[in-house]
Structure formats: C-alpha cells, structure tokens
Design an enzyme around this catalytic site. Structure first.
Site, PDB file in Angstrom:
ATOM      1  N   LYS A 183       0.854  -1.192   0.000  1.00 13.06           N
ATOM      2  CA  LYS A 183       0.000   0.000   0.000  1.00 13.06           C
ATOM      3  C   LYS A 183       0.885   1.235   0.000  1.00 13.06           C
ATOM      4  O   LYS A 183       1.776   1.367   0.833  1.00 13.06           O
ATOM      5  CB  LYS A 183      -0.900   0.012   1.232  1.00 13.06           C
ATOM      6  N   ASP A 225      -3.438   4.375  -1.884  1.00 14.23           N
ATOM      7  CA  ASP A 225      -4.383   4.837  -0.843  1.00 14.23           C
ATOM      8  C   ASP A 225      -4.352   6.365  -0.786  1.00 14.23           C
ATOM      9  O   ASP A 225      -3.723   6.947   0.088  1.00 14.23           O
ATOM     10  CB  ASP A 225      -3.931   4.207   0.488  1.00 14.23           C
ATOM     11  N   LYS A 273      -7.382   8.248  -1.194  1.00 10.51           N
ATOM     12  CA  LYS A 273      -8.681   8.702  -0.649  1.00 10.51           C
ATOM     13  C   LYS A 273      -9.228   9.950  -1.341  1.00 10.51           C
ATOM     14  O   LYS A 273      -9.416  11.002  -0.715  1.00 10.51           O
ATOM     15  CB  LYS A 273      -8.563   8.965   0.851  1.00 10.51           C
ATOM     16  N   ASP A 298     -13.708  14.894  -4.299  1.00  8.84           N
ATOM     17  CA  ASP A 298     -13.820  16.187  -4.978  1.00  8.84           C
ATOM     18  C   ASP A 298     -15.058  16.116  -5.862  1.00  8.84           C
ATOM     19  O   ASP A 298     -15.811  15.136  -5.785  1.00  8.84           O
ATOM     20  CB  ASP A 298     -12.535  16.461  -5.795  1.00  8.84           C
ATOM     21  N   THR A 322     -11.789   6.105  10.798  1.00  3.92           N
ATOM     22  CA  THR A 322     -11.820   5.566  12.168  1.00  3.92           C
ATOM     23  C   THR A 322     -11.435   6.631  13.195  1.00  3.92           C
ATOM     24  O   THR A 322     -11.649   6.447  14.392  1.00  3.92           O
ATOM     25  CB  THR A 322     -10.889   4.348  12.311  1.00  3.92           C
ATOM     26  N   ARG A 350       3.167  -1.349  10.773  1.00  5.85           N
ATOM     27  CA  ARG A 350       4.285  -1.477  11.716  1.00  5.85           C
ATOM     28  C   ARG A 350       4.600  -2.886  12.200  1.00  5.85           C
ATOM     29  O   ARG A 350       5.780  -3.178  12.429  1.00  5.85           O
ATOM     30  CB  ARG A 350       4.064  -0.501  12.877  1.00  5.85           C
TER      31      ARG A 350
HETATM   32  O1  C5P Z   1       1.159   0.446  11.180  1.00  5.74           O
HETATM   33  P1  C5P Z   1      -0.267  -0.002  11.059  1.00  5.74           P
HETATM   34  O2  C5P Z   1      -0.422  -1.494  10.908  1.00  5.74           O
HETATM   35  O3  C5P Z   1      -1.151   0.578  12.150  1.00  5.74           O
HETATM   36  O4  C5P Z   1      -0.716   0.634   9.683  1.00  5.74           O
HETATM   37  C1  C5P Z   1      -2.036   0.558   9.207  1.00  5.74           C
HETATM   38  C2  C5P Z   1      -2.151   1.250   7.898  1.00  5.74           C
HETATM   39  O5  C5P Z   1      -3.530   1.297   7.549  1.00  5.74           O
HETATM   40  C3  C5P Z   1      -1.673   2.713   7.887  1.00  5.74           C
HETATM   41  O6  C5P Z   1      -1.174   2.992   6.574  1.00  5.74           O
HETATM   42  C4  C5P Z   1      -2.923   3.482   8.184  1.00  5.74           C
HETATM   43  O7  C5P Z   1      -2.904   4.780   7.644  1.00  5.74           O
HETATM   44  C5  C5P Z   1      -3.978   2.641   7.471  1.00  5.74           C
HETATM   45  N1  C5P Z   1      -5.338   2.783   7.978  1.00  5.74           N
HETATM   46  C6  C5P Z   1      -5.689   2.519   9.285  1.00  5.74           C
HETATM   47  N2  C5P Z   1      -6.978   2.647   9.710  1.00  5.74           N
HETATM   48  C7  C5P Z   1      -7.917   3.054   8.855  1.00  5.74           C
HETATM   49  C8  C5P Z   1      -7.598   3.326   7.535  1.00  5.74           C
HETATM   50  C9  C5P Z   1      -6.284   3.177   7.131  1.00  5.74           C
HETATM   51  O8  C5P Z   1      -4.833   2.141  10.078  1.00  5.74           O
HETATM   52  N3  C5P Z   1      -9.168   3.124   9.262  1.00  5.74           N
END
Ligand code: C5P
Length: 232
Positions: A32, A59, A61, A64, A119, A211
């Site tokens: 992503k 991603d 998003k 517009d 979220t 992460r």
């Molecule tokens: O590091 P982590 O596993 O928390 O990363 C989750 C990824 O998913 C990040 O790129 C974050 O921006 C994205 N994301 C999220 N929750 C959402 C939408 C996208 O954590 N509701």
C-alpha cells in the site's frame, strides 16, 4: 483475487522504501502506497515499485467534484495500480464518475474501494462537525451499501465490521481491513485490533499491515507469519 496481506509502505522517501523492499528476496508482497510517500516522491514511485513486481493499493482517498475525480482516476489507472480508493462521502455521482475515469479503453480497471467514516471520526465529532445524528455503525453500513450500489468493489473497514459488511453488501464485496496486530499488547495507536488469524475468521478479504511488519527486526519473517496466519 483471493485473500492476501497488504504491507503498508508508510515511509517518507524512496530510499527507505527500497531498503525495506530489498529485504524480501522471495515472495513480493502486495503493498500500500499512501499520501506521505506519494506526495514526497510523485507518481514515479508507483512505477518503480510496480516494475519490481509488486501489486499496489494506492491509498489516496480521493474526494472532490465528480469531473475532477474522474480525470484524476484516469491518471491513477494509467499507473497500472491494482486497488485505489475514495471517500464515499463524495456521494454516488462522484463514485460513478470515479469508476468511469478508472476504466481503461480495453474495459479493465483497478479495483475501487471506499472509505466510509474515518476511524478517527467518532459519534461525537460526526454529530458536532458533520451534523450526522444516526448511530455511527449505521452510517458506516449505509455508506458501504451506497458504495456497492454505485458499483464499487468494496470498503476499507475494521475486521470487526467485515461480517456485517458482507451480510449487507454480499460476500463478494471486498473488505480491506487495517488494525491488525500479532497480539493485543502491541496495539499502539490502533484502538480495536485483531490478529491475522482472527481477521481471517471474521471474513476479511485483505488485511493491511504496517508497523508489525515495517518495524519488525526481520520484516520478511513477520510478513511470512502474517501470510501463514491469514491466508494459511
Ligand atoms: O502500522 P499499522 O499497521 O497501524 O498501519 C495501518 C495502515 O492502515 C496505515 O497505513 C494506516 O494509515 C492505514 N489505515 C488505518 N486505519 C484506517 C484506515 C487506514 O490504520 N481506518
């Protein structure tokens, strides 16, 4: 496309991304690319990662007026990405325009999925700032159904919502789910987390994992563990 693990490349530069991807000698993960990397490096980063053989969820998003989103989606489609997204809040006309823009002359197109309510938005901020007074889970489900009716392929949601989305929108409507951790103890800033195995049981189609893989001592091993737990 079947179930898969998507690795969130939340890095600030191409240099960091390539150092990370070099650590995956065998299987090329689905990745992503988000706003930070895209705005830092431009569309070239998408071409370079694609040239290395990765599938890409871009991603960005979009949100517009329909004509602007249609034209922007045509540009993203020409980058040959596999999944792109937009905000369902742009409404049906914008989502349909996005699909038109994405569709290539040969009729193929990337998958298009919607963000419902972020979220980071909770009931209180939705009521206060957006003047939406329905319960937030109903709002999320309504946006998912509107996206499906507009012709989209799925939504980004929590694994905990995947079952409800499938019940409301059909089992082939994709649920792409972040918020995945190997254990509850490592949740960090994610509020409600599931393990890859739980996400599988809950019916997620794709898990987005950042992460737990990018910050792991051995990212390839962490990725392999995710795939093993989620895909089997
Ligand atoms: O590091 P982590 O596993 O928390 O990363 C989750 C990824 O998913 C990040 O790129 C974050 O921006 C994205 N994301 C999220 N929750 C959402 C939408 C996208 O954590 N509701």
């Amino acid at each position: 496309m079947g179930k898969d693990v998507i690795v969130a490349l939340d890095f600030a530069s191409a240099e960091q991304v390539f150092a990370f991807l070099d650590r995956f000698p065998d299987r090329k993960p689905f990745v992503k690319i988000g706003m930070e990397l895209f705005y830092a490096e431009g569309p070239q980063i998408v071409r370079q990662i694609k040239a290395r053989g990765h599938r890409i969820f871009l991603d960005l998003k979009l949100h517009d007026i329909p004509n602007t989103v249609k034209k922007a989606m045509a540009v993203l489609s020409s980058l040959d990405v596999d999944i792109v997204n937009l905000h369902a809040a742009g409404t049906t006309a914008m989502m349909q325009a996005a699909l038109e823009g994405l569709t290539r002359p040969d009729g193929t197109r990337p998958l298009l999925i919607a963000v419902t309510q972020l979220t980071s938005t909770d009931q209180q901020s939705m009521e206060r700032d957006l003047l939406i007074h329905e319960p937030i889970d109903q709002v999320v489900m309504h946006y998912a159904q509107t996206a499906r009716q507009a012709g989209l392929d799925g939504v980004v949601c929590s694994p905990l919502e995947a079952g409800k989305v499938h019940a409301a929108c059909g089992s082939s409507f994709l649920t792409v789910t972040p918020g995945v951790r190997f254990s509850a103890a490592s949740a960090g800033d994610q509020k409600r987390v599931t393990t890859p195995a739980q996400a599988r049981e809950l019916g997620s189609d794709y898990i987005v994992v950042g992460r737990p893989i990018t910050a792991a001592e051995d990212p390839a091993a962490a990725y392999a563990r995710c795939v093993q737990e989620f895909v089997g």
